[in-house]
Enzyme design. Structure first.
Site, PDB file in Angstrom:
ATOM      1  N   ASP A 160      -8.972   6.024 -15.349  1.00 51.41           N
ATOM      2  CA  ASP A 160      -9.893   7.138 -15.112  1.00 51.41           C
ATOM      3  C   ASP A 160      -9.166   8.217 -14.289  1.00 51.41           C
ATOM      4  OD1 ASP A 160     -11.850   8.880 -14.266  1.00 51.41           O
ATOM      5  OD2 ASP A 160     -13.227   7.318 -13.529  1.00 51.41           O
ATOM      6  N   GLU A 199      16.297  10.549   1.848  1.00 52.20           N
ATOM      7  CA  GLU A 199      16.375   9.120   1.543  1.00 52.20           C
ATOM      8  C   GLU A 199      16.754   8.925   0.077  1.00 52.20           C
ATOM      9  OE1 GLU A 199      12.514   7.017   1.524  1.00 52.20           O
ATOM     10  OE2 GLU A 199      11.670   8.860   2.349  1.00 52.20           O
ATOM     11  N   CYS A 225      10.932   8.909   5.349  1.00 52.59           N
ATOM     12  CA  CYS A 225      10.416  10.288   5.336  1.00 52.59           C
ATOM     13  C   CYS A 225      10.459  10.952   6.709  1.00 52.59           C
ATOM     14  CB  CYS A 225       8.974  10.298   4.828  1.00 52.59           C
ATOM     15  SG  CYS A 225       8.788   9.494   3.250  1.00 52.59           S
ATOM     16  N   HIS A 241       2.259  13.923   7.436  1.00 54.64           N
ATOM     17  CA  HIS A 241       3.095  13.509   6.307  1.00 54.64           C
ATOM     18  C   HIS A 241       2.147  13.221   5.130  1.00 54.64           C
ATOM     19  CE1 HIS A 241       5.867  11.514   3.745  1.00 54.64           C
ATOM     20  NE2 HIS A 241       5.255  10.344   3.847  1.00 54.64           N
ATOM     21  N   LYS A 283      -7.180  10.649   5.286  1.00 55.14           N
ATOM     22  CA  LYS A 283      -7.498   9.418   6.025  1.00 55.14           C
ATOM     23  C   LYS A 283      -6.866   9.442   7.419  1.00 55.14           C
ATOM     24  CE  LYS A 283      -8.418   6.407   2.209  1.00 55.14           C
ATOM     25  NZ  LYS A 283      -8.387   5.104   1.657  1.00 55.14           N
ATOM     26  N   ASN A 330       4.672  13.842  -3.662  1.00 56.15           N
ATOM     27  CA  ASN A 330       5.383  13.435  -2.442  1.00 56.15           C
ATOM     28  C   ASN A 330       6.783  14.041  -2.419  1.00 56.15           C
ATOM     29  OD1 ASN A 330       6.185  12.185  -0.102  1.00 56.15           O
ATOM     30  ND2 ASN A 330       5.762  10.101  -0.781  1.00 56.15           N
TER      31      ASN A 330
HETATM   32  N1  CAA Z   1     -12.830   7.694  -9.131  1.00 61.90           N
HETATM   33  C1  CAA Z   1     -12.638   8.041  -7.830  1.00 61.90           C
HETATM   34  N2  CAA Z   1     -11.900   7.284  -6.964  1.00 61.90           N
HETATM   35  C2  CAA Z   1     -11.331   6.162  -7.438  1.00 61.90           C
HETATM   36  C3  CAA Z   1     -11.505   5.747  -8.777  1.00 61.90           C
HETATM   37  C4  CAA Z   1     -12.293   6.560  -9.645  1.00 61.90           C
HETATM   38  N3  CAA Z   1     -12.491   6.254 -10.924  1.00 61.90           N
HETATM   39  N4  CAA Z   1     -10.819   4.606  -8.958  1.00 61.90           N
HETATM   40  C5  CAA Z   1     -10.253   4.293  -7.763  1.00 61.90           C
HETATM   41  N5  CAA Z   1     -10.559   5.238  -6.858  1.00 61.90           N
HETATM   42  C6  CAA Z   1     -10.128   5.321  -5.465  1.00 61.90           C
HETATM   43  C7  CAA Z   1     -10.126   3.986  -4.741  1.00 61.90           C
HETATM   44  O1  CAA Z   1     -11.394   3.650  -4.232  1.00 61.90           O
HETATM   45  C8  CAA Z   1      -9.106   4.273  -3.646  1.00 61.90           C
HETATM   46  O2  CAA Z   1      -9.720   5.039  -2.625  1.00 61.90           O
HETATM   47  P1  CAA Z   1      -9.800   4.440  -1.127  1.00 61.90           P
HETATM   48  O3  CAA Z   1      -8.372   4.164  -0.721  1.00 61.90           O
HETATM   49  O4  CAA Z   1     -10.414   5.562  -0.349  1.00 61.90           O
HETATM   50  O5  CAA Z   1     -10.612   3.199  -1.232  1.00 61.90           O
HETATM   51  C9  CAA Z   1      -8.110   5.226  -4.316  1.00 61.90           C
HETATM   52  O6  CAA Z   1      -8.769   5.726  -5.482  1.00 61.90           O
HETATM   53  C10 CAA Z   1      -6.826   4.525  -4.778  1.00 61.90           C
HETATM   54  O7  CAA Z   1      -7.213   3.391  -5.522  1.00 61.90           O
HETATM   55  P2  CAA Z   1      -6.469   1.990  -5.288  1.00 61.90           P
HETATM   56  O8  CAA Z   1      -6.373   1.707  -3.831  1.00 61.90           O
HETATM   57  O9  CAA Z   1      -7.066   0.984  -6.150  1.00 61.90           O
HETATM   58  O10 CAA Z   1      -5.030   2.416  -5.847  1.00 61.90           O
HETATM   59  P3  CAA Z   1      -3.769   1.541  -6.103  1.00 61.90           P
HETATM   60  O11 CAA Z   1      -3.824   0.260  -5.367  1.00 61.90           O
HETATM   61  O12 CAA Z   1      -3.551   1.475  -7.576  1.00 61.90           O
HETATM   62  O13 CAA Z   1      -2.601   2.457  -5.495  1.00 61.90           O
HETATM   63  C11 CAA Z   1      -1.417   3.212  -3.568  1.00 61.90           C
HETATM   64  C12 CAA Z   1      -2.736   3.262  -4.342  1.00 61.90           C
HETATM   65  C13 CAA Z   1      -1.289   1.841  -2.901  1.00 61.90           C
HETATM   66  C14 CAA Z   1      -1.420   4.298  -2.497  1.00 61.90           C
HETATM   67  C15 CAA Z   1      -0.237   3.429  -4.556  1.00 61.90           C
HETATM   68  O14 CAA Z   1      -0.355   4.673  -5.180  1.00 61.90           O
HETATM   69  C16 CAA Z   1       1.137   3.323  -3.905  1.00 61.90           C
HETATM   70  O15 CAA Z   1       1.670   2.243  -3.729  1.00 61.90           O
HETATM   71  N6  CAA Z   1       1.756   4.507  -3.558  1.00 61.90           N
HETATM   72  C17 CAA Z   1       3.093   4.534  -2.945  1.00 61.90           C
HETATM   73  C18 CAA Z   1       3.077   4.144  -1.495  1.00 61.90           C
HETATM   74  C19 CAA Z   1       2.498   5.203  -0.593  1.00 61.90           C
HETATM   75  O16 CAA Z   1       2.408   6.361  -0.920  1.00 61.90           O
HETATM   76  N7  CAA Z   1       2.136   4.779   0.635  1.00 61.90           N
HETATM   77  C20 CAA Z   1       1.618   5.714   1.622  1.00 61.90           C
HETATM   78  C21 CAA Z   1       1.927   5.268   3.021  1.00 61.90           C
HETATM   79  S1  CAA Z   1       3.696   5.038   3.219  1.00 61.90           S
HETATM   80  C22 CAA Z   1       4.316   6.617   3.449  1.00 61.90           C
HETATM   81  O17 CAA Z   1       3.595   7.538   3.731  1.00 61.90           O
HETATM   82  C23 CAA Z   1       5.788   6.839   3.269  1.00 61.90           C
HETATM   83  C24 CAA Z   1       5.987   7.446   1.922  1.00 61.90           C
HETATM   84  O18 CAA Z   1       6.047   8.652   1.771  1.00 61.90           O
HETATM   85  C25 CAA Z   1       6.092   6.536   0.794  1.00 61.90           C
END
Ligand code: CAA
Length: 394
Positions: A31, A81, A113, A235, A244, A280
């Site tokens: 979605d 990085e 980062c 960041h 958040k 990012n």
């Molecule tokens: N409509 C609206 N919202 C929806 C939805 C829909 N149909 N389906 C899901 N969502 C929402 C979920 O509820 C969730 O929101 P909340 O967190 O507020 O609950 C959001 O969308 C994401 O859904 P999931 O948590 O299920 O997503 P995921 O597990 O597939 O992946 C992630 C999310 C873990 C961030 C992933 O994208 C990821 O691993 N990203 C890379 C790591 C990252 O960016 N980490 C950030 C911190 S580390 C950092 O900052 C250093 C850096 O630069 C990497």
């Protein structure tokens, strides 16, 4: 009276290709609202084979290296990085491409980062001893997670270049910093991989707890509270993460001051305008957020204090602050138009075109290889000959 030191000029660059996240969602059978609402991302920049951190850095820095400032740049710190060599600092290629003075020092910094923020802090200390000089800080990265992974919609690529000097026209950096370091494995990239390994959910929790700890340290040292800051920049691995982060700071403040009312003008929305479309930029991300805020917030931020949080997985976090000088208004519209044009002129790819660019790899055995010409202006990565990376200006 302490000397005023800070960011004099700031320029962003991102390659000329993007992927709309609704196209990615469609191709992955997800979605689109998960990406657009859930992660807060609309598009991400895509790196073509003839760009890398050096070409992006040179393209960003070329916009702020005017003849008036060139000779005063005595130190270049390149934060990344996505390094392209285990020995040579990427800044040396940029120094060569931009024909910067030979009387200059150049180093590369790494800590996920976070390292551009460390460069800014080091530049501040350096300039207190060398008041007539300037430091060029460049943050340049390609955020890659791999096809069909949860991290895929949080990719992107960009560079931010900024001059730090005694004539800050965009942000005067204040001396107090709060920080937190801890050995954790939330995100890392071994030398033999071109994509990061990430424990996504853990990384988001680590980001928020590092923010809280860095903020506590900063608040204790500066004796400032939430309301001493007019705006916040974070960041931005994806926009929802910055939202958040802001909610977490609001919560910490309301626990400490239950009678406080929430001021929605402090929400990070204007700082996210560019990141929502670029994705990012790892080391560049906080500075993309800063540029976005200064150029898009409709209020006059002159003499207002900004709070900034930098997070590098692994992990190091730093919370610091700065005062926006009045002169920022003179640069606001010009910079916004340049950055809007950079972002809006990108070519939107289909998902299969993106996958093709993603899967294109530079040979790792040093054999002669010329990249396809996809970048039509500015600096580009031309190829490799005798193990040497070659660049050109088109
Ligand atoms: N409509 C609206 N919202 C929806 C939805 C829909 N149909 N389906 C899901 N969502 C929402 C979920 O509820 C969730 O929101 P909340 O967190 O507020 O609950 C959001 O969308 C994401 O859904 P999931 O948590 O299920 O997503 P995921 O597990 O597939 O992946 C992630 C999310 C873990 C961030 C992933 O994208 C990821 O691993 N990203 C890379 C790591 C990252 O960016 N980490 C950030 C911190 S580390 C950092 O900052 C250093 C850096 O630069 C990497």
């Amino acid at each position: 009276m302490p000397l005023s030191i800070g960011i004099e000029s700031l320029s962003l660059y991102t390659p000329r290709f993007s992927l709309p996240l609704h196209s990615l969602a469609e191709a992955r059978g997800i979605d689109p609202n998960k990406y657009i609402i859930g992660l807060g991302q609309e598009e991400m920049s895509v790196m073509p084979p003839d760009e890398d951190i050096v070409s992006m850095a040179a393209n960003a820095a070329s916009k702020i290296i005017t003849p008036e400032v060139k000779d005063s740049i005595k130190l270049i710190m390149f934060a990344t990085e996505s390094g392209v060599d285990q020995s040579k600092a990427a800044g040396l290629w940029v120094h060569h491409l931009l024909d910067l003075p030979k009387k200059c020092r150049i180093i590369e910094l790494k800590q996920a980062c976070y390292s551009a923020t460390c460069a800014l802090t080091l530049a501040r200390s350096y300039l207190s001893l060398h008041p007539d000089e300037r430091v060029l800080v460049i943050a340049s990265d390609n955020a890659r997670y791999g096809l069909n992974t949860p991290g895929e919609p949080t990719q992107g690529c960009a560079a931010a270049a900024f001059l730090v000097s005694h004539t800050p026209r965009l942000l005067e950096i204040e001396p107090e910093q709060g920080y937190h370091s801890e050995h954790i494995m939330d995100f890392w990239r071994p030398n033999y991989l071109s994509e990061a390994i990430v424990d996504g959910k853990y990384s988001t929790r680590a980001y928020l707890s590092t923010l809280a700890s860095s903020w506590d340290d900063y608040a204790m040292k500066s004796k400032r509270g939430f309301h001493d800051h007019s705006r916040f920049c974070y960041h931005v691995p994806f926009s929802k993460m910055a939202e958040k982060a802001h909610e977490r700071l609001v919560k910490i403040n309301s626990e400490q001051n239950p009678s406080d009312t929430l001021d929605i003008s402090k929400s990070p929305s204007h700082s996210l305008t560019y990141s929502k479309k670029i994705g990012n930029g790892y080391t560049a991300s906080l500075y993309i957020s800063l540029a976005s805020l200064l150029e898009n917030d409709p209020h006059d931020l002159s003499l207002q204090r900004l709070g900034l949080f930098s997070y590098g997985s692994g992990c190091v976090g730093e919370f610091f602050s700065g005062i926006v000088p009045k002169e920022y208004t003179l640069l606001k519209d010009k910079n916004r138009l340049a950055h809007e044009d950079l972002i809006s002129s990108r070519k939107a790819l289909s998902c299969s075109e993106y996958e093709q660019l993603f899967s294109h790899s530079t040979p790792t055995n040093g054999s002669e290889y010329m990249t396809p010409v996809l970048t039509e202006q500015g600096f580009r990565f031309k190829g490799v000959k005798n193990h040497e990376r070659l660049y050109e200006h088109v």
